[in-house]
Design a protein around this motif. Structure first.
Motif, PDB file in Angstrom:
ATOM      1  N   PHE A  12     104.546  54.779 -22.311  1.00 42.61           N
ATOM      2  CA  PHE A  12     104.285  56.180 -22.767  1.00 42.61           C
ATOM      3  C   PHE A  12     102.613  56.545 -21.990  1.00 42.61           C
ATOM      4  O   PHE A  12     103.310  57.677 -21.653  1.00 42.61           O
ATOM      5  N   ASP A  13     102.734  55.319 -22.762  1.00 47.53           N
ATOM      6  CA  ASP A  13     100.589  56.190 -21.733  1.00 47.53           C
ATOM      7  C   ASP A  13     100.066  56.581 -20.852  1.00 47.53           C
ATOM      8  O   ASP A  13     100.027  57.363 -20.391  1.00 47.53           O
ATOM      9  N   ALA A  14     101.209  55.606 -19.704  1.00 47.77           N
ATOM     10  CA  ALA A  14     100.717  56.562 -18.199  1.00 47.77           C
ATOM     11  C   ALA A  14     102.031  57.396 -18.141  1.00 47.77           C
ATOM     12  O   ALA A  14     101.466  58.515 -17.607  1.00 47.77           O
ATOM     13  N   ASP A  15     102.721  58.010 -18.894  1.00 44.57           N
ATOM     14  CA  ASP A  15     103.628  58.996 -19.020  1.00 44.57           C
ATOM     15  C   ASP A  15     102.237  60.095 -19.359  1.00 44.57           C
ATOM     16  O   ASP A  15     102.661  61.645 -18.471  1.00 44.57           O
ATOM     17  N   PHE A  16     102.045  59.748 -19.936  1.00 40.70           N
ATOM     18  CA  PHE A  16     100.823  61.227 -20.844  1.00 40.70           C
ATOM     19  C   PHE A  16      99.764  61.072 -19.962  1.00 40.70           C
ATOM     20  O   PHE A  16      99.184  62.473 -19.863  1.00 40.70           O
ATOM     21  N   LYS A  17      99.389  59.918 -19.543  1.00 35.58           N
ATOM     22  CA  LYS A  17      98.177  60.387 -17.831  1.00 35.58           C
ATOM     23  C   LYS A  17      98.789  60.782 -17.191  1.00 35.58           C
ATOM     24  O   LYS A  17      98.117  62.313 -17.091  1.00 35.58           O
ATOM     25  N   CYS A  18      99.898  61.315 -16.482  1.00 35.51           N
ATOM     26  CA  CYS A  18     100.477  61.768 -15.646  1.00 35.51           C
ATOM     27  C   CYS A  18     100.251  63.005 -15.582  1.00 35.51           C
ATOM     28  O   CYS A  18     100.405  63.675 -14.832  1.00 35.51           O
ATOM     29  N   SER A  19     101.328  63.811 -17.293  1.00 38.44           N
ATOM     30  CA  SER A  19     101.567  64.848 -17.205  1.00 38.44           C
ATOM     31  C   SER A  19     100.147  65.756 -18.322  1.00 38.44           C
ATOM     32  O   SER A  19      99.781  66.813 -18.255  1.00 38.44           O
ATOM     33  N   ASN A  20      98.511  65.052 -18.251  1.00 44.27           N
ATOM     34  CA  ASN A  20      97.719  65.285 -18.962  1.00 44.27           C
ATOM     35  C   ASN A  20      96.450  65.620 -17.668  1.00 44.27           C
ATOM     36  O   ASN A  20      95.378  65.243 -18.196  1.00 44.27           O
ATOM     37  N   SER A  21      96.706  64.878 -16.460  1.00 42.29           N
ATOM     38  CA  SER A  21      95.497  64.616 -15.719  1.00 42.29           C
ATOM     39  C   SER A  21      96.334  64.279 -13.930  1.00 42.29           C
ATOM     40  O   SER A  21      97.110  63.957 -13.930  1.00 42.29           O
ATOM     41  N   LYS A  22      95.203  65.269 -13.380  1.00 53.19           N
ATOM     42  CA  LYS A  22      95.602  65.056 -11.797  1.00 53.19           C
ATOM     43  C   LYS A  22      95.159  63.822 -10.980  1.00 53.19           C
ATOM     44  O   LYS A  22      94.236  63.139 -11.187  1.00 53.19           O
ATOM     45  N   PRO A  23      95.760  63.167 -10.000  1.00 51.31           N
ATOM     46  CA  PRO A  23      95.440  61.759  -9.377  1.00 51.31           C
ATOM     47  C   PRO A  23      94.117  62.409  -8.743  1.00 51.31           C
ATOM     48  O   PRO A  23      94.625  63.646  -8.142  1.00 51.31           O
ATOM     49  N   THR A  24      92.928  61.074  -8.125  1.00 52.08           N
ATOM     50  CA  THR A  24      91.918  61.635  -7.646  1.00 52.08           C
ATOM     51  C   THR A  24      92.239  61.538  -6.303  1.00 52.08           C
ATOM     52  O   THR A  24      92.871  60.550  -5.718  1.00 52.08           O
ATOM     53  N   SER A  25      91.723  61.715  -5.057  1.00 60.87           N
ATOM     54  CA  SER A  25      92.026  61.822  -3.830  1.00 60.87           C
ATOM     55  C   SER A  25      90.929  62.273  -2.671  1.00 60.87           C
ATOM     56  O   SER A  25      89.638  63.006  -3.446  1.00 60.87           O
ATOM     57  N   ASN A  26      90.225  61.700  -1.991  1.00 61.30           N
ATOM     58  CA  ASN A  26      89.601  62.108  -1.450  1.00 61.30           C
ATOM     59  C   ASN A  26      89.564  62.882  -0.314  1.00 61.30           C
ATOM     60  O   ASN A  26      88.866  62.824   0.963  1.00 61.30           O
ATOM     61  N   LEU A  27      90.905  63.259   0.221  1.00 58.47           N
ATOM     62  CA  LEU A  27      91.846  63.371   0.914  1.00 58.47           C
ATOM     63  C   LEU A  27      91.994  65.437   0.630  1.00 58.47           C
ATOM     64  O   LEU A  27      91.200  65.458  -0.741  1.00 58.47           O
ATOM     65  N   PRO A  82     110.052  67.357   1.948  1.00 50.73           N
ATOM     66  CA  PRO A  82     111.805  67.950   1.426  1.00 50.73           C
ATOM     67  C   PRO A  82     111.548  67.294   0.749  1.00 50.73           C
ATOM     68  O   PRO A  82     112.204  66.238   0.196  1.00 50.73           O
ATOM     69  N   ASP A  83     112.495  68.060  -0.543  1.00 48.33           N
ATOM     70  CA  ASP A  83     113.205  67.524  -2.082  1.00 48.33           C
ATOM     71  C   ASP A  83     114.005  66.690  -1.297  1.00 48.33           C
ATOM     72  O   ASP A  83     114.060  65.676  -2.052  1.00 48.33           O
ATOM     73  N   ARG A  84     114.984  66.860  -0.465  1.00 44.67           N
ATOM     74  CA  ARG A  84     115.885  64.674  -0.137  1.00 44.67           C
ATOM     75  C   ARG A  84     115.015  63.906   0.317  1.00 44.67           C
ATOM     76  O   ARG A  84     115.623  62.977   0.074  1.00 44.67           O
ATOM     77  N   TYR A  85     113.454  63.944  -0.051  1.00 49.18           N
ATOM     78  CA  TYR A  85     112.810  62.830   0.336  1.00 49.18           C
ATOM     79  C   TYR A  85     111.940  62.279  -0.778  1.00 49.18           C
ATOM     80  O   TYR A  85     110.299  61.480  -0.852  1.00 49.18           O
ATOM     81  N   ILE A  86     112.242  63.631  -2.220  1.00 48.72           N
ATOM     82  CA  ILE A  86     111.785  63.102  -3.037  1.00 48.72           C
ATOM     83  C   ILE A  86     112.975  62.295  -4.356  1.00 48.72           C
ATOM     84  O   ILE A  86     113.863  63.369  -4.580  1.00 48.72           O
ATOM     85  N   ILE A  87     112.303  60.832  -4.753  1.00 54.04           N
ATOM     86  CA  ILE A  87     113.773  60.293  -5.388  1.00 54.04           C
ATOM     87  C   ILE A  87     113.164  61.173  -7.033  1.00 54.04           C
ATOM     88  O   ILE A  87     111.775  59.925  -7.323  1.00 54.04           O
ATOM     89  N   MET A  88     113.926  61.067  -7.829  1.00 54.09           N
ATOM     90  CA  MET A  88     114.085  61.176  -8.758  1.00 54.09           C
ATOM     91  C   MET A  88     113.655  60.065  -9.586  1.00 54.09           C
ATOM     92  O   MET A  88     112.413  60.699 -10.559  1.00 54.09           O
ATOM     93  N   ARG A  89     113.569  58.281  -9.480  1.00 56.94           N
ATOM     94  CA  ARG A  89     113.009  57.947 -10.248  1.00 56.94           C
ATOM     95  C   ARG A  89     111.491  57.471  -9.913  1.00 56.94           C
ATOM     96  O   ARG A  89     110.878  56.816 -11.016  1.00 56.94           O
ATOM     97  N   TRP A  90     111.104  58.202  -8.933  1.00 58.43           N
ATOM     98  CA  TRP A  90     109.264  57.920  -8.889  1.00 58.43           C
ATOM     99  C   TRP A  90     109.028  59.520  -8.840  1.00 58.43           C
ATOM    100  O   TRP A  90     107.587  58.711  -8.964  1.00 58.43           O
ATOM    101  N   THR A  91     109.459  59.967  -9.566  1.00 54.25           N
ATOM    102  CA  THR A  91     108.157  61.441 -10.550  1.00 54.25           C
ATOM    103  C   THR A  91     108.218  61.333 -11.551  1.00 54.25           C
ATOM    104  O   THR A  91     108.489  59.972 -12.338  1.00 54.25           O
ATOM    105  N   LYS A  92     107.638  62.361 -11.641  1.00 52.71           N
ATOM    106  CA  LYS A  92     106.739  62.830 -12.939  1.00 52.71           C
ATOM    107  C   LYS A  92     107.738  62.781 -14.256  1.00 52.71           C
ATOM    108  O   LYS A  92     107.926  62.646 -15.364  1.00 52.71           O
ATOM    109  N   TYR A  93     108.846  63.703 -13.118  1.00 52.82           N
ATOM    110  CA  TYR A  93     110.279  63.852 -14.453  1.00 52.82           C
ATOM    111  C   TYR A  93     111.611  62.805 -14.482  1.00 52.82           C
ATOM    112  O   TYR A  93     112.118  63.649 -14.796  1.00 52.82           O
ATOM    113  N   ALA A  94     110.778  61.655 -13.905  1.00 55.28           N
ATOM    114  CA  ALA A  94     112.142  60.554 -14.181  1.00 55.28           C
ATOM    115  C   ALA A  94     112.836  60.431 -15.551  1.00 55.28           C
ATOM    116  O   ALA A  94     114.076  60.563 -15.487  1.00 55.28           O
TER     117      ALA A  94
END
Ligand SMILES: [Zn+2]
Length: 499
Positions: A220-235, A333-345
């Motif tokens: 639940f904490d991890a879900d909350f973090k994912c829905s409320n903040s963006k990951p940081t990146s040097n890219l 491409p959509d076909r390379y995003i599998i649902m179980r790894w997304t924020k919307y799993a």
């Protein structure tokens, strides 16, 4: 748990290495991996032995309870009886051996080679370091001949089971990346509550519930973090990296980011093209070992790489990312995003829960009132916080209110109880059946008898434990840290039951 299995059940770990000491039953948690790459509980079984029929019963009961679906991969700590049971119950699943258990078992078979780091490197390379089957066969043959293991029965048996453990041979089936020993180890080290020899089944049930609650809170904490903040990146957040941050959980985003970074250092070579199909060779600069064949279809943006990273772990490899970028494709491409790894799993579960809570009349009735009162209370606290007098006032008034509220609530609840018992009494008078009969129907559940499972009493220390503990006498703390786990004591790691 059924809900979790629906979402994450593609990869299932069935671990029979735990014992609940009081009855010596085997406790076998059935665990999966969630979208944050953390453990998720699907179920738990108690079994008295490790016979084929027993495993068959557990697996078929589990299958029935989750609605008949089969995992793509099922990882176990042993082969023999388990593999027969899996073939019968889950004929479409790929049975694999937990590499963590395999390494532990292997070390005890090495003998004098245990201290030979060059040998251990060669062995590890065969386990997880090869990309193609040819490379694996080559490395294995060299290792066997160099160390004169041609007639070693254990290594022969291990080779005959290569499809169950070798990462180079397991790329066609989704494994969520848990073939690596690190992941497997973390699944096997869920240290928390320590079961001991007095742990009863009811105690165990509490431990089990605590574990599930803790894992769910973490999720639940991890879900909350994912829905409320963006990951940081040097890219810079453009193109595919931006898209990955939008769709993936933060853990999976990191893996994708690493692939993306490698893609920057790739050199590509177009071999030929025909009818919208492009055939490339892609490798990291000056790194022949990283060379892979990538096929891209212009018509539908489909792409395939000979490293089979996507098939195995569920996100694109750097070879594919590089080629998609070269073709100006800025979204995964959509076909390379599998649902179980997304924020919307779990999105459909959340939606259903929202609907359910909308249908529950009473809780929804309180929500607006509660929000108004919280705001009022908060404003009052802000108003009072600067002066000692106002602070004291609010604290003493809160205490008074608390006592008064309890008195009123208790009075009202007593009234309700009295009314309920009066109603029950009048129902009883009408009912001709004596109530004692219902009481008699409650069965008495007896404790199970202590089982005499193999490899329990004479525990031989494994290589890693010896290294850690030496010849010192075990202290209480050592026992707690060393060989007890959340689900009981771990079985001897040298136990030759693996195969
Ligand atoms: Zn690749």
């Amino acid at each position: 748990m059924k809900e979790d299995f629906d979402i994450y059940g593609d990869v299932t770990i069935f671990d029979t290495t735990y014992r609940t000491n009081k009855y010596n039953l085997i406790c076998a948690p059935i665990v999966g991996v969630n979208s944050h790459w953390k453990n998720v509980m699907f179920g738990c079984a108690f079994i008295a032995d490790e016979k084929i029929e027993t495993f068959e019963w557990v697996l078929s009961t589990f299958k029935k309870s989750v609605g008949g679906s089969e995992p793509a991969s099922i990882f176990t700590d042993q082969d023999l009886a388990m593999s027969v049971a899996i073939q019968k119950v889950f004929p479409h699943s790929r049975h694999r051996l937990c590499i963590w258990h395999l390494i532990k078992n292997a070390v005890s078979r090495f003998g004098a080679l245990k201290r030979d780091t060059t040998f251990k490197d060669a062995f590890n390379k065969c386990l997880t370091g090869c990309v193609t089957e040819e490379e694996f066969e080559h490395c294995w043959t060299i290792m066997i001949t160099t160390y004169k293991l041609e007639n070693n029965r254990w290594f022969k048996r291990l080779y005959s089971l290569k499809e169950k453990w070798c990462t180079a041979l397991s790329k066609d089936f989704f494994s969520a990346g848990i073939l690596s020993s690190q992941r497997s180890e973390s699944a096997n080290n869920v240290v928390g509550f320590k079961a001991n020899k007095n742990t009863s089944l009811t105690d165990f049930f509490k431990i089990f519930k605590q574990t599930v609650t803790r894992w769910r809170n973490n999720e639940f904490d991890a879900d909350f973090k994912c829905s409320n903040s963006k990951p940081t990146s040097n890219l810079p957040f453009y193109g595919m990296i931006k898209h990955a941050a939008e769709v993936y959980t933060q853990t999976i985003f990191r893996y994708f980011e690493t692939e993306f970074e490698f893609s920057i250092g790739c050199v590509t070579n177009l071999q030929y093209q025909t009818q919208g199909y492009f055939f490339y060779e892609v490798k990291l600069e000056n790194n022949e070992a990283s060379k892979q064949k990538v096929t891209f279809n212009m018509a539908d943006s489909s792409i395939a790489c000979s490293c089979k990273n996507f098939e195995e772990v569920g996100w694109l490899c750097y070879h594919c990312i590089q080629m998609l970028q070269q073709h100006s494709i800025t979204k995964i491409p959509d076909r390379y995003i599998i649902m179980r790894w997304t924020k919307y799993a779990k999105a459909h579960v959340w939606r259903r829960r929202d609907e359910e809570s909308a249908n529950e009349r009473i809780p929804i009735k309180y929500i607006p009132w509660r929000q108004i009162m919280v705001r009022k209370g908060y404003n009052l606290i802000l108003k009072c916080q600067q002066h000692l007098e106002t602070k004291n006032l609010i604290e003493s008034e809160f205490k008074k209110l608390d006592i008064l509220a309890d008195e009123i609530r208790n009075g009202l609840e007593k009234e309700e109880q009295d009314a309920a018992s009066q109603e029950a009494e009048s129902m009883q008078q009408k009912n001709t059946t004596p109530t004692t009969e219902t009481e008699e129907q409650i069965p008495t559940v007896m404790d199970p008898e202590r089982e005499n499972t193999k490899g329990r009493s004479k525990r031989i220390k494994g290589h890693f434990e010896k290294g850690k503990q030496g010849n010192k006498k075990k202290t209480k703390a050592m026992t707690a840290k060393g060989d007890t786990r959340e689900f009981g004591t771990i079985t001897p790691i040298q136990n030759p039951k693996l195969f």
